[in-house]
Design a protein around this motif. Sequence first.
Motif, PDB file in Angstrom:
ATOM      1  N   ALA A   1       0.840  -1.213   0.000  1.00 37.36           N
ATOM      2  CA  ALA A   1       0.000   0.000   0.000  1.00 37.36           C
ATOM      3  C   ALA A   1       0.871   1.258   0.000  1.00 37.36           C
ATOM      4  O   ALA A   1       0.596   2.221  -0.736  1.00 37.36           O
ATOM      5  N   HIS A   2       1.927   1.215   0.780  1.00 32.57           N
ATOM      6  CA  HIS A   2       2.820   2.373   0.883  1.00 32.57           C
ATOM      7  C   HIS A   2       3.472   2.669  -0.476  1.00 32.57           C
ATOM      8  O   HIS A   2       3.601   3.824  -0.883  1.00 32.57           O
ATOM      9  N   ASN A   3       3.872   1.589  -1.171  1.00 32.62           N
ATOM     10  CA  ASN A   3       4.502   1.775  -2.481  1.00 32.62           C
ATOM     11  C   ASN A   3       3.568   2.415  -3.485  1.00 32.62           C
ATOM     12  O   ASN A   3       3.993   3.243  -4.300  1.00 32.62           O
ATOM     13  N   ILE A   4       2.293   2.025  -3.420  1.00 31.34           N
ATOM     14  CA  ILE A   4       1.317   2.618  -4.350  1.00 31.34           C
ATOM     15  C   ILE A   4       1.234   4.125  -4.114  1.00 31.34           C
ATOM     16  O   ILE A   4       1.338   4.922  -5.043  1.00 31.34           O
ATOM     17  N   SER A   5       1.097   4.510  -2.836  1.00 33.47           N
ATOM     18  CA  SER A   5       0.948   5.948  -2.557  1.00 33.47           C
ATOM     19  C   SER A   5       2.253   6.694  -2.810  1.00 33.47           C
ATOM     20  O   SER A   5       2.262   7.810  -3.314  1.00 33.47           O
ATOM     21  N   LYS A   6       3.399   6.050  -2.508  1.00 34.16           N
ATOM     22  CA  LYS A   6       4.697   6.706  -2.718  1.00 34.16           C
ATOM     23  C   LYS A   6       4.975   6.905  -4.203  1.00 34.16           C
ATOM     24  O   LYS A   6       5.494   7.947  -4.620  1.00 34.16           O
ATOM     25  N   SER A   7       4.625   5.892  -4.985  1.00 30.65           N
ATOM     26  CA  SER A   7       4.899   5.990  -6.426  1.00 30.65           C
ATOM     27  C   SER A   7       4.044   7.100  -7.045  1.00 30.65           C
ATOM     28  O   SER A   7       4.517   7.850  -7.901  1.00 30.65           O
ATOM     29  N   PHE A   8       2.790   7.243  -6.556  1.00 28.95           N
ATOM     30  CA  PHE A   8       1.952   8.343  -7.061  1.00 28.95           C
ATOM     31  C   PHE A   8       2.547   9.691  -6.643  1.00 28.95           C
ATOM     32  O   PHE A   8       2.646  10.623  -7.450  1.00 28.95           O
ATOM     33  N   GLU A   9       2.978   9.756  -5.385  1.00 32.86           N
ATOM     34  CA  GLU A   9       3.573  11.011  -4.887  1.00 32.86           C
ATOM     35  C   GLU A   9       4.778  11.413  -5.751  1.00 32.86           C
ATOM     36  O   GLU A   9       4.914  12.576  -6.139  1.00 32.86           O
ATOM     37  N   ASN A  10       5.632  10.432  -6.072  1.00 36.40           N
ATOM     38  CA  ASN A  10       6.817  10.740  -6.882  1.00 36.40           C
ATOM     39  C   ASN A  10       6.442  11.202  -8.285  1.00 36.40           C
ATOM     40  O   ASN A  10       7.083  12.090  -8.839  1.00 36.40           O
ATOM     41  N   LYS A  11       5.390  10.583  -8.848  1.00 34.53           N
ATOM     42  CA  LYS A  11       4.958  11.001 -10.195  1.00 34.53           C
ATOM     43  C   LYS A  11       4.521  12.460 -10.172  1.00 34.53           C
ATOM     44  O   LYS A  11       4.875  13.242 -11.051  1.00 34.53           O
ATOM     45  N   VAL A  12       3.718  12.813  -9.147  1.00 37.18           N
ATOM     46  CA  VAL A  12       3.233  14.201  -9.045  1.00 37.18           C
ATOM     47  C   VAL A  12       4.413  15.149  -8.856  1.00 37.18           C
ATOM     48  O   VAL A  12       4.528  16.165  -9.539  1.00 37.18           O
ATOM     49  N   LYS A  13       5.297  14.762  -7.951  1.00 39.21           N
ATOM     50  CA  LYS A  13       6.440  15.640  -7.676  1.00 39.21           C
ATOM     51  C   LYS A  13       7.298  15.832  -8.923  1.00 39.21           C
ATOM     52  O   LYS A  13       7.723  16.941  -9.228  1.00 39.21           O
ATOM     53  N   LYS A  14       7.573  14.723  -9.637  1.00 41.55           N
ATOM     54  CA  LYS A  14       8.420  14.813 -10.834  1.00 41.55           C
ATOM     55  C   LYS A  14       7.801  15.767 -11.843  1.00 41.55           C
ATOM     56  O   LYS A  14       8.505  16.503 -12.529  1.00 41.55           O
TER      57      LYS A  14
END
Lengths: 320, 192
Positions: free
Chosen positions: A85-98
């Motif tokens: 679950a953490h990876n799903i939210s982290k990967s989305f966060e990184n996409k937005v940040k990038k």
Amino acid sequence: MLATTQEANEYRQKFHAYYSEKIVNDLASFENLRKTELKKWVGVIIFAAFTIALLIWLIAYFPSQNGNSSGKIIGAIAVGFWFWAHNISKSFENKVKKSIMHSFLSFFGDFSWHPSMSISKNEIDKSKLIGNFNSIEPDDYFQGTYKGLKIYFSDCVLSNGSKYSNNYKRIFDGLFIQLEMNKSFKAHTILLENSHINLLTNFSLPHNFPDMEKVSLEDPEFNKMFHIFAQDQVEARYVLTTAFIERFKHLKDTFKANHIRASFLDNSVLIVMDSNREWFKLGDLRKPVDDAGEFQEFFEEFVAVLSLIELLNLTSKTGM
Amino acid sequence: MNPNIILLIVLGIIAVILYSVYVQLIQKKNKVGESLASIDVQLKKRHDLIPNILTIANKFMEHERSLIEDVTRLRTEALSMQTNFFNMEDKIKLEGELQSKLGQLMVSVENYPQLKSNETMVQAMQTYTEVEEHIAAARRFYNSAVLELNNAVEIFPSSLFASSMGINKLPFFELTDEKEKAPIDAKDYLYK
């Protein structure tokens, strides 16, 4: 930038206008992705809850001789689901940040963002501010120039032992801020909060600093708050002017940090703040992508770090 | 237990206490010595810088002759004076005067636009500011060491050792110029 409240408010308004004009449009395309990822995330949570409940039921109805190992298996499965679950939210966060970080940072000037970088282990070891650790989990790393001075800051977790093993121990969770100073010095000076010694850092004083001497400054309140060690008594006082120590006393409250320490070496200061929270968070799956509150918080955190240069008056040669 | 042994133990404890008091006193005295050496190093930087400043100032500052002469004289006197425990009061007074005159010279530079924009002078002024900062830091170190020594010299039982060893209270390194101690009136600078 933020010398007065009025100035700060004007700066916030400017950012708000900049956000509406340059950032909101870039974010719109992420709303559909967020909804999809949120569904995945909720799915994982439900699946985890169902699986764990089922396992508990099975164990209750078919008890094994080794109850301990059953508990460990459930624990391991729960941790596995948590990482998923953490990876799903982290990967989305990184996409937005990038996607938006470049335009976001342009507002502040010459800054760059590196998601998987952090301050180096060598720098941390050299500072002597943290005890033994063997792993750095980087989150965000920013570098740039503000008011003519170089600044690097990094949100990260330092730990000992493997993350998935029993001997995993978190040593530090917080922010490293390295600021260039407008002063020339070579000798090493460190400030350690009195209440902090021996708690998180495995410090036992003073043999951790064999090449340093204890420094006693003329401010009794400051001496009570911090242990000061330095290689050179004169250089310690050269960087820690009376005006500087007065400002430094208020840093902890300003940043709501649990603990604060600093190291002065090679014309720069490294300020370390334990906060046990994640800094510079953006792209929360559970909030709409154009939620201004999250950006406002990010903005305030970023400005707070930059304001250190003014707060500690680092641009001044005299430190007055 | 044998009373002689008890007496020996008590005497032993007293000897250890007295020895540690003696050691601490020596350590404090040595710390002051170390801080004096630090001050000397920093003051030497100031003394080395003065000829450079005066060479440039001589070319432009026709009306500050007496000030330039004062600085030259004070520097010569300061160079010839050794730094030790016995002449600290004179040393502090002399360096205070030198600092005050140098400060006046630096303020006077403001009246000579050509000199103010001279690159060598700008660099010299920056170095001067840095040197003065280091001197201030060394002074704080000295004052902190002197405070500890003076406390030991005055407080029993170390006061007993201090008087028998000829260790006396030392003066603090403070600003000696009354003008520098006086509060600053911004009007003096703003409406000139």
